[in-house]
Design an enzyme around this catalytic site. Sequence first.
Site, PDB file in Angstrom:
ATOM      1  N   LEU A 140       0.860  -1.250  -0.040  1.00 31.64           N
ATOM      2  CA  LEU A 140      -0.082   0.066  -0.071  1.00 31.64           C
ATOM      3  C   LEU A 140       0.986   1.220   0.134  1.00 31.64           C
ATOM      4  CD1 LEU A 140      -2.630  -0.999   2.651  1.00 31.64           C
ATOM      5  CD2 LEU A 140      -3.006  -1.126   0.248  1.00 31.64           C
ATOM      6  N   ASP A 141       0.472   2.360  -0.576  1.00 30.85           N
ATOM      7  CA  ASP A 141       1.185   3.455  -0.645  1.00 30.85           C
ATOM      8  C   ASP A 141       1.505   4.057   0.806  1.00 30.85           C
ATOM      9  OD1 ASP A 141       1.128   3.392  -3.402  1.00 30.85           O
ATOM     10  OD2 ASP A 141      -0.489   5.009  -3.480  1.00 30.85           O
ATOM     11  N   ILE A 142       2.447   4.987   0.938  1.00 30.47           N
ATOM     12  CA  ILE A 142       2.728   5.421   2.204  1.00 30.47           C
ATOM     13  C   ILE A 142       1.563   5.985   2.995  1.00 30.47           C
ATOM     14  CG2 ILE A 142       3.791   7.623   1.355  1.00 30.47           C
ATOM     15  CD1 ILE A 142       5.663   7.420   3.635  1.00 30.47           C
ATOM     16  N   LYS A 181      -4.987   5.736  -7.876  1.00 30.01           N
ATOM     17  CA  LYS A 181      -4.768   7.180  -8.038  1.00 30.01           C
ATOM     18  C   LYS A 181      -4.527   7.531  -9.199  1.00 30.01           C
ATOM     19  CE  LYS A 181      -2.530   7.396  -3.378  1.00 30.01           C
ATOM     20  NZ  LYS A 181      -1.175   7.247  -2.578  1.00 30.01           N
TER      21      LYS A 181
END
Length: 245
Positions: A102-104, A189
């Site tokens: 997962l992205d930060i 995104k």
Amino acid sequence: MIRLDKYLSDSGFFTRREASRLIRAGAVSVDGSPCRDPAHKIDEDAASVTANGQPVGYARVRWFMLNKPADTVSTTDDDPKSVMNLLPPELRRIGLFPCGRLDIDTTGLLLLTNDGPAAHDLLSPKKHCEKTYRFTCLPLGDEQIRRLEEGIELADFTSKPCRVTLDDPLRDREHGTIAVTEGKYHQIKRMFLAVGSEILSLERTVFAGIPLDPALAPGEWRPLSEDEIALLHRNPQTGGSHGHS
Ligand code: URA
């Protein structure tokens, strides 16, 4: 057959040295009798082992769910922001890694395991493993939703068809869920940007039919139950119902 000290350290509750010390101290019993030899070989599938009177199950393969907080990184690298720092030391020694990334700034359900082949299988595009995310975004119109659901041509790939559901479409075009079967870098995104919207927050709520446990606050984790592990091993093409049960 494995050594008693290895059996105890594979359980994740003790280091090999702690296991050895406990065994020599007479605190470990095998099938009801104390055993003081760390090298004693036992059948990991049949032996009944206790340490300090508590049963210790043998679990070579482990699965955990973590409610990933923002500002943490899905990596096993020695990074102060690594999600692995949220685990206690004994669980950092059993070879766990995040099953996918997962992205930060993305929060929510992250599975951790030491089962390399099963994780690889789940993350394979062929598995079509469904992941659901809650999003907040810049207002989405019906045409934008249609394009997201149909599949979007991005620079390096075309996204597969997916489902987008707004919570309350008549009054609010900024909150909803998206269920995708892929996991490319920054995928959601990038999909939203491609239709002229933008993701403002993203939380994963379901992975392969397993919902994020609402009892877990950000940063908290728990082992997966046997039923949850069984969900991971089913084949969606031969009978799984895709995931919101
Ligand atoms: N899609 C994204 O853009 N980010 C994530 O963290 C997960 C899916």
